[in-house]
Write a protein that holds these residues in place. Structure first.
Motif, short mmCIF file in Angstrom:
data_model
loop_
_atom_site.label_atom_id
_atom_site.label_comp_id
_atom_site.label_asym_id
_atom_site.label_seq_id
_atom_site.Cartn_x
_atom_site.Cartn_y
_atom_site.Cartn_z
N LEU A 105 0.93 -1.44 0.02
CA LEU A 105 -0.03 0.00 -0.04
C LEU A 105 0.82 1.37 -0.14
O LEU A 105 0.52 2.24 -0.54
N ASP A 106 1.97 1.11 0.72
CA ASP A 106 2.80 2.41 0.83
C ASP A 106 3.65 2.49 -0.62
O ASP A 106 4.16 3.66 -0.80
N ALA A 107 3.79 1.37 -1.01
CA ALA A 107 4.97 1.38 -2.38
C ALA A 107 3.93 1.92 -3.60
O ALA A 107 4.70 2.73 -4.57
N CYS A 108 2.68 1.77 -3.47
CA CYS A 108 1.84 2.03 -4.78
C CYS A 108 1.86 3.81 -4.84
O CYS A 108 1.48 4.31 -3.85
N LEU A 135 5.76 -1.59 -8.46
CA LEU A 135 6.50 -1.24 -7.43
C LEU A 135 5.66 -1.95 -6.12
O LEU A 135 6.72 -2.32 -5.10
N THR A 179 2.06 4.56 9.61
CA THR A 179 2.33 4.48 8.26
C THR A 179 3.34 5.88 7.91
O THR A 179 3.71 6.01 6.90
N PRO A 210 7.70 5.50 6.85
CA PRO A 210 8.15 5.51 5.39
C PRO A 210 7.83 6.99 4.63
O PRO A 210 8.58 7.36 3.76
N HIS A 257 9.94 8.97 1.85
CA HIS A 257 9.57 9.24 0.47
C HIS A 257 9.70 10.85 0.26
O HIS A 257 9.63 11.11 -0.92
N ARG A 316 -0.51 8.62 -3.89
CA ARG A 316 -0.07 7.91 -2.69
C ARG A 316 -0.58 8.26 -1.59
O ARG A 316 -0.68 9.38 -1.13
N GLN A 317 -0.93 7.12 -0.51
CA GLN A 317 -1.33 7.56 0.77
C GLN A 317 -0.59 8.72 1.58
O GLN A 317 0.91 8.70 1.67
N ARG A 377 11.98 6.91 -3.63
CA ARG A 377 12.23 5.50 -3.38
C ARG A 377 13.35 5.19 -2.30
O ARG A 377 14.23 6.13 -2.22
N TYR A 388 3.04 -0.17 9.21
CA TYR A 388 3.95 -0.44 7.92
C TYR A 388 5.00 -1.51 8.31
O TYR A 388 5.80 -1.53 9.20
#
Lengths: 140, 651
Positions: free
Chosen positions: A87-90, A122, B98, B101, B105, B157-158, B209, B320
């Motif tokens: 979910l985080d990678a999307c 991803l 979450t 990360p 990002h 993206r969330q 990334r 996460y």
């Protein structure tokens, strides 16, 4: 390591519209460019480019595909540990945690919005349990 | 090819609205890792000695973990750092969800803010860069409403969101910072620092990334860990856990604990699995630390049986990269429809500590405190303190705004906490924790204020496990249960991978736990060092409790960074971080001895009944021995001048 746009670009703007990180800039009918720092190598620009003007970091030209032919993630829920890394990678947020099923109280990832999925993979790359594969997408 | 970390941090001055990036040299990551260590490096460098914790010179940092996003497991935690207004020294709080990360990002390992904004603002970061925006629309909203405001109509993206609620806005010294609709980085009163800066939220929408050096190796090590996490026997019941606690109390000997059992309990019920078991074995302080399991027996504590939480759990909640999922989303009745499953700490601090059997009130207060952004451990202690003041005649009914503050009076407890959140009447006095309250009230009330250096200790009784007493008292951020104890040392099993650390015998006599000796000092120092590595990596304590051969954090760190450090060398990194944090405190005028936890938590006076009957903790000897392990002055707990000079030269 970023994708690049070659001189074959017609400046149609398809790539800049689909890029999830707004990494592509350029005026209409002029050659567009990718900001390397912003590119996350999702490859969606290459899949949508009608002129075949996108190359990956290794110089391999991308091939245009109809969106209905793009791949999409399929989850192996037996291997999945619900860690939500996918979910985080999307980059477009098309995945969500589903409700628990049966006796298992965990919610597992599922496709929530196929139309926004870029088929970038991803989620597959990020999954530590190898529980995701890419497969032809089902018609919505 | 990456190395797991992003290599830079963001520094935002809210006063001047100046936003800069600072490159962090590779050697700093090697010396201190990221997370807690990077936070200590930045705060030591940037906060001038004697800075007011609620003034413009204090710096608040949101720091991700080195292993976050690298394909490792249990590494979704971030660390909030700043000078604590609650203790006057080093402050840190840790949270999952979450958000960790999301920091990386955005291209940063940490986001640091200083200065004070004239008007409420929030920090928004996306791929185009950071920006301070007006927060007047969300100022005054609770944490859940604030998140909903930012997530509404959001696509992509969330988002990662950390925000304060009304408690932080009102600069309550026991307020924290919330992510994921009520997961709190609650300790050290750092929500007050954010509130004092008028920073309502940090909203992250970056897409950078995170690239480890060797992703295949990361995956291989993760697979080993996951195999142990998924091992789950089907036959455990909640009552069986309570019985195990009673058995542990009755036996004169102790079997060294294996983290696998705790993992099974966490996976099935979450931290609430400990509710009754802890009371039975003497691990839960009862009735403001003056009661015992005799006051809170199985019948009385039955309302907090773990199955009560499973029944209303709608879905398990995973942070996460967590394969375990100890959290949950529960349905509730009344004002709120759902809430994060209350944690053990919350249930006991609002339950056993107050003799409150009404579990519905605990669900309500859990959501109320999460939305307000207030630390439930400290809030429970403040209420317990007030009840005892009322019981002893320090407070009259006039002082309590008409509340009948008696043990177990759930209606009065709810009203009091609502007043604390709103800072009304008696709530205003209690909203800054028990130490501040007792200073304001006087009249001998300090005897009822249980704290370590100003911070209320967690719901683990140091008379049952003296290791908790040690870490409540010697850590640069005192009163926290998430660093070490005798039990944690048994579960970490560090001696399996780090040479020279004392082994724990599989079976030992209970009385030996209370003898302060060199092995215990070594174990205590190892706990602190290891937890600095854990918090530098963004690893969850519950993951670390699996044991060092099952969760191979040192191997993950090498695979993510490309380093080839040995476990001993990593433990030295952990020691560096501890010394830096202690040096921070010394620089800010803290006398380490003053952090000693209150007498009640040490068995002074000795309890005459219950699980901890007759027990007392030799804390002065333990603190001295612990400081010796780090090479600090054993009399004062301060690193020597030469040590600090050497350390500063390396910054």
């Amino acid at each position: 390591m970023a994708y690049i746009i070659t001189n074959a670009c017609t400046g149609c703007g398809s790539c800049s519209r689909i890029c999830p990180t707004q990494a592509i800039t350029g005026e209409k009918k002029k050659i567009h460019t990718i900001v390397p720092d912003l590119c996350i190598e999702c490859g969606s620009c290459g899949r949508i480019c009608p002129a075949g003007a996108v190359e990956d970091a290794f110089g391999i030209a991308s091939v245009r595909m109809k969106k209905s032919a793009w791949l999409a993630p399929v989850f192996d829920l037996k291997a999945c540990m619900a860690c939500v890394i996918c979910l985080d990678a999307c980059p477009v947020g098309c995945l969500a945690v589903g409700p628990p099923e049966g006796k298992d109280p965990n919610g597992y990832p599922r496709m929530a919005d196929l139309s926004s999925c870029l088929g970038c993979g991803l989620c597959v790359a990020g999954c530590p349990a190898d529980a995701i594969t890419l497969a032809p997408r089902m018609a919505p | 090819m990456g190395n797991g970390y992003m290599g830079k941090v963001l520094i935002v001055d809210l006063g001047t609205r100046n936003i800069t990036e600072e490159e962090i040299p590779d050697r700093i990551y090697r010396q201190y890792l990221s997370g807690m260590g990077l936070g200590a490096y930045m705060l030591y460098k940037h906060i001038p000695a004697g800075a007011d914790p609620l003034g413009p010179d204090n710096m608040l940092g949101f720091v991700s973990g080195l292993l976050t996003g690298t394909g490792s497991l249990f590494t979704g935690r971030w660390t909030l750092v700043g000078k604590s207004p609650l203790t006057g020294g080093w402050g840190d709080a840790n949270c999952g969800g979450t958000f960790s990360p999301a920091i990386k990002h955005c291209g940063y390992d940490g986001i640091f803010v200083r200065g004070i904004s004239e008007t409420p603002v929030y920090l928004y970061i996306n791929d185009q860069g950071p920006e301070l925006r007006d927060a007047s629309q969300v100022w005054g909203k609770d944490t859940v409403e604030t998140e909903a405001h930012f997530r509404k109509d959001w696509t992509g993206r969330q988002l990662g969101i950390a925000c304060i609620g009304p408690a932080g806005e009102g600069v309550s010294l026991i307020s924290g910072v919330s992510t994921d609709n009520g997961r709190m980085a609650a300790r050290s009163g750092l929500g007050a620092v954010m509130g004092s800066k008028r920073l309502k939220a940090v909203v992250l929408a970056g897409n950078k990334r995170i690239v480890p050096r060797n992703r295949m190796e990361m995956k291989r090590i993760s697979a080993i860990c996951n195999k142990w996490v998924q091992f789950q026997p089907p036959f455990m019941t909640a009552t069986m856990m309570a019985g195990t606690g009673a058995l542990m109390r009755a036996l004169p000997s102790v079997m060294a604990q294996d983290g696998l059992l705790y993992k099974m309990m966490l996976k099935k019920w979450g931290t609430v699995s400990m509710n009754q078991m802890s009371v039975e074995m003497g691990d839960s302080p009862i009735k403001n630390w003056k009661g015992s399991n005799r006051d809170w027996g199985l019948f009385k504590s039955h309302s907090s049986n773990p199955e009560a939480f499973s029944r209303c759990e709608e879905v398990k909640y995973h942070c996460y990269s967590c394969p375990l999922g100890c959290g949950g989303i529960c349905s509730t009745t009344g004002k709120f429809q759902e809430t994060h499953k209350p944690e053990y700490e919350t249930v006991l601090s609002l339950g056993g500590l107050l003799l409150n059997k009404d579990i519905d009130s605990i669900f309500y207060l859990n959501e109320l405190l999460n939305r307000a952004g207030m630390d439930s451990i400290s809030a429970g202690h403040a209420v317990a303190f007030a009840i005892e003041c009322y019981e002893e005649g320090v407070f009259t009914k006039k002082d309590t705004d008409g509340l009948e503050l008696t043990w177990g009076n759930s209606e009065a407890i709810v009203s009091l906490i609502e007043k604390m959140v709103a800072r009304e009447g008696i709530g205003h006095i209690l909203a800054d924790g028990v130490k501040q309250a007792s200073l304001r009230i006087g009249k001998g009330s300090e005897a009822f204020a249980v704290h370590a250096g100003g911070q209320e200790p967690a719901m683990h009784d140091s008379r049952n496990d003296p290791g908790f007493a040690l870490h409540y008292s010697v850590e640069p951020s005192p009163g926290k249960h998430t660093v070490g104890s005798g039990l944690y040392y048994e579960m970490f099993k560090l001696w399996q991978v780090v040479e020279g650390l004392p082994r724990v015998s599989p079976l030992y006599m209970k009385g030996s736990k209370y003898k302060a000796d060199e092995d215990k000092a070594k174990a205590g120092a190892a706990n602190s060092q290891f937890m600095n590595i854990v918090n530098g990596s963004g690893l969850c304590l519950f993951g670390a409790l699996l044991g060092s051969k099952r969760i191979r954090v040192f191997d993950w760190l090498n695979a993510a960074t490309g380093w080839t450090l040995t476990p001993q060398e990593y433990m030295a990194v952990g020691a560096n971080v501890q010394t830096l944090r202690q040096a921070f405190n010394v620089r800010h005028g803290i006398e380490p001895k003053s952090f000693k936890v209150s007498d009640r938590a040490l068995g002074r006076p000795i309890q005459t009944k219950g699980a901890n009957k007759g027990r007392t903790v030799e804390i002065e000897t333990m603190m001295r021995d612990y400081w010796l392990q780090f090479g600090w002055d054993p009399e004062t707990g301060k690193p020597f001048h030469e040590t600090i000079q050497e350390l500063e030269a390396g910054l």
